[in-house]
Design an enzyme around this catalytic site. Sequence first.
Site, PDB file in Angstrom:
ATOM      1  N   LYS A   1      54.231  63.123  44.171  1.00 48.89           N
ATOM      2  CA  LYS A   1      54.409  62.448  42.976  1.00 48.89           C
ATOM      3  C   LYS A   1      54.621  60.861  42.910  1.00 48.89           C
ATOM      4  CE  LYS A   1      57.352  63.256  38.979  1.00 48.89           C
ATOM      5  NZ  LYS A   1      58.742  64.054  38.414  1.00 48.89           N
TER       6      LYS A   1
ATOM      7  N   SER B   1      61.715  69.213  35.758  1.00 48.72           N
ATOM      8  CA  SER B   1      60.461  68.579  36.101  1.00 48.72           C
ATOM      9  C   SER B   1      59.618  69.063  37.173  1.00 48.72           C
ATOM     10  CB  SER B   1      60.835  66.839  36.347  1.00 48.72           C
ATOM     11  OG  SER B   1      61.172  66.371  35.321  1.00 48.72           O
TER      12      SER B   1
ATOM     13  N   SER C   1      58.401  66.540  34.582  1.00 55.61           N
ATOM     14  CA  SER C   1      57.433  65.306  34.632  1.00 55.61           C
ATOM     15  C   SER C   1      56.400  65.268  35.921  1.00 55.61           C
ATOM     16  CB  SER C   1      58.569  64.146  35.117  1.00 55.61           C
ATOM     17  OG  SER C   1      59.126  64.289  36.297  1.00 55.61           O
TER      18      SER C   1
END
Length: 504
Positions: free
Chosen positions: A77, A182, A158
Amino acid sequence: MRELLITTALIIVGASAAAAQPLPAESNVRAALDRIARIDPQLHSVIAVDPTAIDQARRVDASRLRGPLAGQPVLIKDNIEAAGPLPTTAGSLALANNVTNRDAPLVARLRAAGAVIVGKTNLSEWANIRSNNSISGWSAVGGVVHSPWALDRDACGSSSGSGAAVAAGLVRFAIGTETNGSVTCPASINGIVGLKPTVGLVSRTHVVPISHTQDTPGPMTPTVLEAAKLLTAIAGSDPADPATREADKHRRDYAAGLDANSLKGKRIGVMRFATGFGTDTAFETALAVLRERGAILVDIKKFDRSIINKNELPILLTELKADMATYLKGSPAPLGVRSLADLIAFDKAHERQEMGLFGQELFEQAEKTKGLADPAYKKAKAAAFQAAGPLGIDKLLKDNKVVALVGPTMPPAWKIDAVNGDQSAGGGAGGLAAIAGYPHLTVPMGLVRGLPVGLSFIGPKWSESLLLNLGYSYEQARGPFPVPKFYRSIENSPEIAPLLQPQL
């Protein structure tokens, strides 16, 4: 930047087609780069590919490293730092130049295990802490992530890019981060496995923060076995992250102990208070599988979340202001932003690109908080932890004499909505684990109108091995899970489209 880097990857792959047959790591990485270049333009799950990926792979091949991650392409990420030319942006244009040339400790652990970092995944900008009206999976740097199950559907956030990339088969190993949902939400919605570890099992050093109380990186993979392998690689103590001081004592080879019979005789609590939102049929089918595997299910009908709901946001906003300033001031990159106030000013100065879809009211609320010494913050933090941990998960386990809790993770994916923002139908009990800092595993459990939903396994602190075993046993009994078909819309799928037409 995204298009340029992906095009560069294509050139690299094409130019070497006539070269000698690559060794395993290089072959794996070239294949992953090819999949990213061919498939990802319709997903926007990869924010940038790493131009050093093939060189990394060659070093792995030359080292003759062995092990479950040796030569495996991994996506991380884009709020996690990795040495090399790529910036760590958290999706914001404010960090477009945040090239730190340092590996986060979890990335160093991946490299030591022989993994190759092939790129960074898109995400909800600032891990979805800027606004309550956001579009999950959208960032100014990467655009919006699309679900590979239906391209007009949200991939959740996220860690949206990590979830979509694994579901689409770009890689089999990705890293997400979670503060509250997330990792587990995008894993559930994209039909993959996601594990939010105990806070403190995996280092957060050189990861763009929200909250030192709740933040943790975690694995996102197609299967429980692969999640266990990835967790084994990244878990461990880090002197720079005090929360991890006990990690080495608790880490283990999580994959070595997996047992398909782990459900037999286990008492498991069914969180009826956290069910619904369109998942009932799939959930009852999953419970039947658990029973068939020998689990003893105990219904838990009620739980009061009012204290948790009241106190979580003040904690996150207070820690966001403090932790973000520490991160920004510590970056060696030539940034023009070194505080949350600087980020707010940057967004205002770049309003069209950054705030054309939604604002930054949470940033502005966070800027007004009074710091980590504020008595109100300390009181909220203690109350929330007590309600979610000792009087929450721990008490539910003890009172019902169960070893773990299960429930549906999230509803099926909602449509991307630039007008109204996220329109989720609800959520399960993942917030309990997030606020307590306890582990939470989600495993695909079924489809709702062609869209995946996940089954959550929640346990006490440091219970990753237990949860992975329970999830593995369930996964083996459930059987193979479908793969996404990249429908333009789920309404265009062969199962749904005829039902939308006149039946007479």
